[in-house]
Design a protein around this motif. Structure first.
Motif, PDB file in Angstrom:
ATOM      1  N   GLN A  72     -61.298  43.250 -37.859  1.00  0.00           N
ATOM      2  CA  GLN A  72     -61.240  43.260 -36.559  1.00  0.00           C
ATOM      3  C   GLN A  72     -60.521  42.048 -36.298  1.00  0.00           C
ATOM      4  N   VAL A  73     -59.506  42.164 -35.249  1.00  0.00           N
ATOM      5  CA  VAL A  73     -58.662  40.982 -34.765  1.00  0.00           C
ATOM      6  C   VAL A  73     -58.446  41.417 -33.255  1.00  0.00           C
ATOM      7  N   HIS A  74     -58.783  40.376 -32.689  1.00  0.00           N
ATOM      8  CA  HIS A  74     -58.515  40.293 -31.174  1.00  0.00           C
ATOM      9  C   HIS A  74     -57.231  39.283 -30.995  1.00  0.00           C
ATOM     10  N   CYS A  75     -56.168  40.017 -30.345  1.00  0.00           N
ATOM     11  CA  CYS A  75     -54.906  39.102 -30.248  1.00  0.00           C
ATOM     12  C   CYS A  75     -54.440  38.912 -28.753  1.00  0.00           C
ATOM     13  N   PHE A  76     -53.935  37.971 -28.441  1.00  0.00           N
ATOM     14  CA  PHE A  76     -53.444  37.605 -27.071  1.00  0.00           C
ATOM     15  C   PHE A  76     -51.732  37.168 -27.048  1.00  0.00           C
ATOM     16  N   TYR A  77     -51.194  37.957 -26.250  1.00  0.00           N
ATOM     17  CA  TYR A  77     -49.797  37.580 -26.037  1.00  0.00           C
ATOM     18  C   TYR A  77     -49.955  36.494 -24.885  1.00  0.00           C
ATOM     19  N   GLN A 112     -49.624  33.709 -18.548  1.00  0.00           N
ATOM     20  CA  GLN A 112     -50.556  34.775 -18.152  1.00  0.00           C
ATOM     21  C   GLN A 112     -50.839  35.359 -19.751  1.00  0.00           C
ATOM     22  N   GLU A 113     -51.928  36.014 -19.948  1.00  0.00           N
ATOM     23  CA  GLU A 113     -52.396  36.645 -21.182  1.00  0.00           C
ATOM     24  C   GLU A 113     -52.746  37.977 -21.026  1.00  0.00           C
ATOM     25  N   ILE A 114     -52.455  38.522 -22.175  1.00  0.00           N
ATOM     26  CA  ILE A 114     -52.702  40.073 -22.206  1.00  0.00           C
ATOM     27  C   ILE A 114     -53.492  39.956 -23.540  1.00  0.00           C
ATOM     28  N   ASP A 115     -54.394  40.783 -23.741  1.00  0.00           N
ATOM     29  CA  ASP A 115     -55.063  41.150 -25.116  1.00  0.00           C
ATOM     30  C   ASP A 115     -55.292  42.237 -25.500  1.00  0.00           C
ATOM     31  N   PHE A 116     -55.282  42.487 -26.908  1.00  0.00           N
ATOM     32  CA  PHE A 116     -55.473  43.783 -27.474  1.00  0.00           C
ATOM     33  C   PHE A 116     -56.183  43.274 -28.969  1.00  0.00           C
ATOM     34  N   HIS A 117     -56.757  44.784 -29.516  1.00  0.00           N
ATOM     35  CA  HIS A 117     -57.618  44.808 -30.679  1.00  0.00           C
ATOM     36  C   HIS A 117     -56.789  45.331 -31.719  1.00  0.00           C
ATOM     37  N   ILE A 118     -56.852  44.781 -32.968  1.00  0.00           N
ATOM     38  CA  ILE A 118     -56.353  45.486 -34.058  1.00  0.00           C
ATOM     39  C   ILE A 118     -57.476  45.729 -35.168  1.00  0.00           C
ATOM     40  N   LEU A 119     -57.416  46.740 -35.670  1.00  0.00           N
ATOM     41  CA  LEU A 119     -58.390  47.154 -37.167  1.00  0.00           C
ATOM     42  C   LEU A 119     -57.577  47.133 -38.109  1.00  0.00           C
ATOM     43  N   LEU A 120     -57.657  46.200 -39.285  1.00  0.00           N
ATOM     44  CA  LEU A 120     -56.817  46.179 -40.326  1.00  0.00           C
ATOM     45  C   LEU A 120     -57.741  46.639 -41.477  1.00  0.00           C
ATOM     46  N   THR A 121     -57.364  47.641 -42.173  1.00  0.00           N
ATOM     47  CA  THR A 121     -57.983  48.014 -43.305  1.00  0.00           C
ATOM     48  C   THR A 121     -58.001  47.074 -44.511  1.00  0.00           C
ATOM     49  N   ALA A 122     -58.716  47.276 -45.597  1.00  0.00           N
ATOM     50  CA  ALA A 122     -58.642  46.286 -46.759  1.00  0.00           C
ATOM     51  C   ALA A 122     -57.319  46.306 -47.204  1.00  0.00           C
ATOM     52  N   ASN A 123     -56.820  44.913 -47.394  1.00  0.00           N
ATOM     53  CA  ASN A 123     -55.427  44.563 -47.804  1.00  0.00           C
ATOM     54  C   ASN A 123     -54.491  45.260 -47.235  1.00  0.00           C
ATOM     55  N   GLN A 124     -54.493  45.491 -46.030  1.00  0.00           N
ATOM     56  CA  GLN A 124     -53.529  46.347 -45.358  1.00  0.00           C
ATOM     57  C   GLN A 124     -52.534  45.321 -44.722  1.00  0.00           C
ATOM     58  N   PRO A 178     -50.038  46.512 -27.401  1.00  0.00           N
ATOM     59  CA  PRO A 178     -49.054  47.042 -26.346  1.00  0.00           C
ATOM     60  C   PRO A 178     -47.733  46.537 -26.680  1.00  0.00           C
ATOM     61  N   PRO A 179     -46.451  46.714 -25.680  1.00  0.00           N
ATOM     62  CA  PRO A 179     -45.356  45.796 -26.081  1.00  0.00           C
ATOM     63  C   PRO A 179     -45.667  44.783 -25.027  1.00  0.00           C
ATOM     64  N   VAL A 180     -44.736  43.512 -25.218  1.00  0.00           N
ATOM     65  CA  VAL A 180     -45.005  42.415 -24.547  1.00  0.00           C
ATOM     66  C   VAL A 180     -45.025  42.625 -23.121  1.00  0.00           C
ATOM     67  N   PRO A 181     -45.614  42.098 -22.145  1.00  0.00           N
ATOM     68  CA  PRO A 181     -45.636  42.546 -20.913  1.00  0.00           C
ATOM     69  C   PRO A 181     -44.279  42.439 -20.045  1.00  0.00           C
ATOM     70  N   GLU A 182     -43.370  41.576 -20.449  1.00  0.00           N
ATOM     71  CA  GLU A 182     -42.073  41.581 -19.603  1.00  0.00           C
ATOM     72  C   GLU A 182     -41.103  41.528 -20.531  1.00  0.00           C
ATOM     73  N   ASP A 183     -39.960  41.816 -19.911  1.00  0.00           N
ATOM     74  CA  ASP A 183     -38.673  41.901 -20.820  1.00  0.00           C
ATOM     75  C   ASP A 183     -37.566  41.303 -19.912  1.00  0.00           C
ATOM     76  N   PRO A 184     -37.109  40.197 -20.214  1.00  0.00           N
ATOM     77  CA  PRO A 184     -37.146  39.417 -21.245  1.00  0.00           C
ATOM     78  C   PRO A 184     -38.503  38.646 -21.308  1.00  0.00           C
ATOM     79  N   PHE A 185     -38.953  38.242 -22.544  1.00  0.00           N
ATOM     80  CA  PHE A 185     -40.298  37.705 -22.839  1.00  0.00           C
ATOM     81  C   PHE A 185     -39.951  36.445 -23.654  1.00  0.00           C
TER      82      PHE A 185
END
Lengths: 413, 399
Positions: A72-77, A112-124, A178-185
């Motif tokens: 499990q990975v918790h990421c922050f843009y 400003q940060e936004i965060d999200f979760h990723i679940l990576l399977t083995a070796n993925q 999610p996509p990055v919160p702004e464009d341009p970012f």
């Protein structure tokens, strides 16, 4: 007798040290080894087709190097755009162009940060465009299936209950990028290995890369489109395996009780000086280097960006030394020649001032005298741009040297 | 007496603990720290591309290095590699001296003269066509590191620099760092990677046999003198003929795909005998996992130096065969009947992305190509056997 005992102890310790080679384990941050925290210092998106007819995006890659266990990975843009405050364009993005803010508005750096979760399977391995992210339908393995009944989808072993002993295959269920919160970012991406409860875990299984892509559509008079990619490795911070000295949401990097390896004392950048000609025969381009620095410390809970004063020591090929300094707050993406002056022709990073084509710059983060007590370590990457009407870029990771005495801290929400 | 027995027992325990700790040096090459051996696995000067080498002394003392160009070009470059078409494996060596904290650079097709009369860039600008000549001026301004020879025509191979003392004996100074920039002169397309570094240990006995990793052997009486070379590498890459997900979303792309992506893997065995000029062969095993967690495998043997597109290694890397767009590949060396020692290798990747604005046509003049080199990753948990670099005895002397 006391002397004999002292000699014995000394000999015993010396024997152990001699036989062991006396090599102490070093704690290093590294972008060439899997780690528990990944930092992508620069993520850039600009899909607007403006006067320059340029559009750019960043492809993020992340992989679980563990061959058996998902992670499990918790990421922050971390959005490092500047915005107009006041005036007629209040709230507009003004990164790199303060003139956007009109009628009394000011261009103010924000964080400003936004965060999200990723679940990576083995070796993925997984990749996505920062501009779009990865929706459920785009996930490679959106749901698992029961091993004993592959027609039945599942999220956990419990979903396979009608089949006693049935297990659910690994999947990306729960992942939504999610996509990055702004464009341009422009900003940073940080990913941290966590367990099922969201608590950071010392699993050095993550690796990653970022590929920055720029497409310049044919301008009036230009016969061809242009296309450029540059890639760098995500910087990995390895977990030591030690128990967290404080709260579980406070990650301690380096220092006396490190949970993770400490940030380096020095970053070392080998570079061409600004406006140096490409020395390769038959070429016709000048070279400019952009330096991206991010603080190791961040309080994501209270939205306090890390900050440090970056001290730059610059050596040319004549062994002549120059120095300058500039504060880094949250994120810095800057031409080398603008570190010490807005006038590149007068910069110590200008080839005509330095006197040689290449140089070495040593960068040390020192405490910016703030009260947040977060730490002053820095990490970064560099982008080398070759221009002859069109721009071609190469990205590379900086070298690192030494360990800092003081810890850096990342505080999670 | 009892106390003495206790002390002796304590010493024995300490020796045992020390012995347990003294496992062979693991593979911990670095691309981000200064080191005593620098390896630039991919150096090209073949007319279409050239390479800029940058090396820096990160210490506050004068440092020296003994460098080897190893030409891995095939004997018949137009033909595919095979038993009758092996790499040339010819080496050229030279010495460089760097003052404290000094950076230096050169273009490999031209080398660098030892010319103190080069004018500073404060006085003149660099005319790239004079690089490496006696009229180089700004292009080669600075303290020249020594005479750096140009490489042979159509050179494709590696550069290796070993830190030595002023007398030419290998030393574990750990003061060198480097980068290589691959440049296509006419389009200015560039890609860049960090040199792979092997840190030296104080166990270095300063002879011509450099022991990378492993334990005490007859050839390595003091054990490992440098960090070991990895026997396992972790490679992230797109599958061959996959598509660039940024290009394909552009408005001009009216077909399903307007791009192609491929990857070149450059591998160099760490064991090298510069004295007997015997090129080393290594069997490489690939375990490939796509984003659907499907795993495949492949293998190939390389000799001396190889720079192969992934599809040349095995068709399984193709997007249609592997069934995914993104791959994680674990590449490991293995023993063979002819090579019972599991040696290490160093590797670097280079991705090529082609943007084809004419849908379905990636061979037309409108196709734009851009490349990006990447340092591959390796694992902390990797303990290959000893690799040995043998330097000719007559090269270990006062330069």
């Amino acid at each position: 007798m006391g002397q004999v005992r002292w000699v014995g102890w000394t000999m015993a310790i010396a024997t152990a040290l001699v036989i062991s080679g006396g090599r102490a384990a070093r704690a290093d941050v590294a972008s060439d080894k899997p780690a528990a925290i990944l930092i992508y210092p620069k993520v850039q998106v600009d899909s607007r087709v403006t006067e320059s007819e340029e559009t750019n995006d960043t492809v993020i890659r992340i992989a679980n190097t563990n061959a058996t266990t998902p992670i499990q990975v918790h990421c922050f843009y971390i959005d490092a755009n500047s915005h107009c405050s006041g005036g007629s364009n209040d709230g507009a993005i003004c990164t790199g162009d303060p003139s956007t803010c009109t009628l009394g508005g000011f261009c103010v750096p924000t964080w400003q940060e936004i965060d999200f979760h990723i679940l990576l399977t083995a070796n993925q391995p997984l990749q996505w465009k920062a501009s779009e992210g990865l929706a459920d339908a785009d996930l490679p393995l959106p749901v698992g299936v029961c091993v004993r009944n592959p027609t039945r989808t599942c999220g956990s072993d419990a979903d396979c209950n009608p089949f006693p002993g049935g297990t659910c295959t690994q999947s990306n269920q729960g992942t939504r990028i999610p996509p990055v919160p702004e464009d341009p970012f422009v900003g940073e991406l940080k990913c941290i290995a966590i367990d099922d409860n969201g608590v950071p875990v010392p699993r050095n299984d993550l690796k990653g890369e970022a590929i920055q892509e720029e497409i310049e559509l044919a301008k009036l008079g230009a016969s061809r489109d242009d296309f450029d990619i540059a890639s760098y490795n995500a910087i990995g911070i390895q977990a030591t395996g030690a128990a967290p000295p404080g709260a579980t949401n406070e990650l301690v990097l380096g220092g006396p009780n490190p949970e993770y390896n400490g940030c380096p004392n020095y970053l070392i950048l080998n570079h061409f000086f600004f406006d140096a000609e490409n020395p390769v025969p038959h070429s016709d381009a000048t070279i400019d280097t952009k330096l991206v620095l991010v603080p190791c410390s961040q309080d994501l809970q209270r939205q306090i960006p890390g900050s440090a004063v970056a001290q730059y020591l610059v050596f040319n090929e004549f062994e002549q030394r120059f120095s300058t300094s500039k504060t880094v707050r949250c994120f810095q993406n800057i031409d080398l020649c603008n570190i010490d002056t807005p006038d590149c022709s007068r910069s110590i990073f200008n080839v005509n001032v330095a006197g040689t084509l290449t140089g070495q710059t040593r960068i040390q983060g020192v405490d910016a005298n703030t009260t947040d007590n977060l730490g002053a370590g820095l990490l970064g990457v560099a982008f080398e741009e070759y221009s002859d009407g069109t721009d071609r870029t190469a990205a590379f990771n900086l070298h690192m040297q030494g360990a800092r005495d003081a810890a850096d801290r990342i505080i999670l929400p | 007496m009892r106390r003495q027995r206790g002390l002796i027992g304590l010493m024995g325990l300490a020796a045992l603990v020390g012995g347990l700790i003294a496992k062979p040096a693991g593979a911990k090459v670095t691309t981000e720290q200064s080191a005593s051996i620098l390896i630039f696995p991919k150096v090209v000067a073949d007319g279409s591309r050239d390479t800029i080498i940058q090396i820096t002394n990160t210490s506050n003392n004068m440092r020296h290095a003994h460098c080897f160009y190893v030409n891995g070009a095939l004997q018949f470059p137009q033909l595919p590699p095979g038993p009758a078409n092996q790499p040339l494996w010819t080496e050229t060596d030279f010495d460089i001296w760097l003052t404290k904290q000094q950076p230096t650079h050169w273009v490999v097709s031209r080398g660098r003269l030892d010319n103190p009369l080069d004018e500073s860039c404060r006085v003149s600008s660099c005319n790239p066509n004079t690089s490496g000549t006696d009229r180089a001026d700004c292009c080669d301004a600075g303290f020249d590191p020594g005479r750096v020879p140009p490489v042979a025509p159509d050179f494709t191979g590696e550069l290796k620099c070993i830190e030595v003392d002023a007398s030419g004996f290998p030393v574990p100074g750990n003061a060198l760092k480097g980068e290589a920039t691959l440049v296509e002169p006419f389009s200015n397309d560039v890609s860049k990677y960090n040199a792979i570094g092997l840190k030296g240990f104080d166990t270095n006995n300063m002879d011509g046999v450099l022991c990378l990793g492993g334990g005490v052997t007859s050839q390595c009486p003091t054990g490992a003198e440098y960090e070991g070379c990895p026997a396992t590498w972790l490679l992230d890459s797109p599958s061959e003929n996959a598509h660039d997900i940024v290009v394909d979303q552009q408005d001009f792309c009216t077909a399903e795909h307007c791009s192609l992506v491929s990857t070149t893997l450059t591998v160099v065995p760490c064991t090298q005998d510069f004295e007997s000029q015997k090129p080393k062969s290594v069997l490489l095993q690939f375990s490939i996992t796509n984003e659907f967690e499907q795993t495949f495998s492949a293998s190939t043997t390389i000799t001396c130096w190889a720079s192969l597109s992934l599809s040349d290694i095995n068709p399984i890397f193709d997007v249609n065969a592997v069934g995914g767009e993104i791959l994680q590949t674990k590449m490991r060396t293995t023993t063979t009947s002819g090579s019972p020692v599991r040696g290490g290798v160093v590797a670097v990747l280079e991705e090529t992305h082609e943007m084809c604005p004419n849908p379905g046509d990636c061979s037309g003049v409108s196709t734009q190509v851009s490349r990006a080199a990447q340092n591959a990753q390796n694992s902390f948990q990797d303990f290959p056997d000893t690799d040995i670099i043998t330097i000719p005895a007559d090269q270990i002397q006062v330069p």
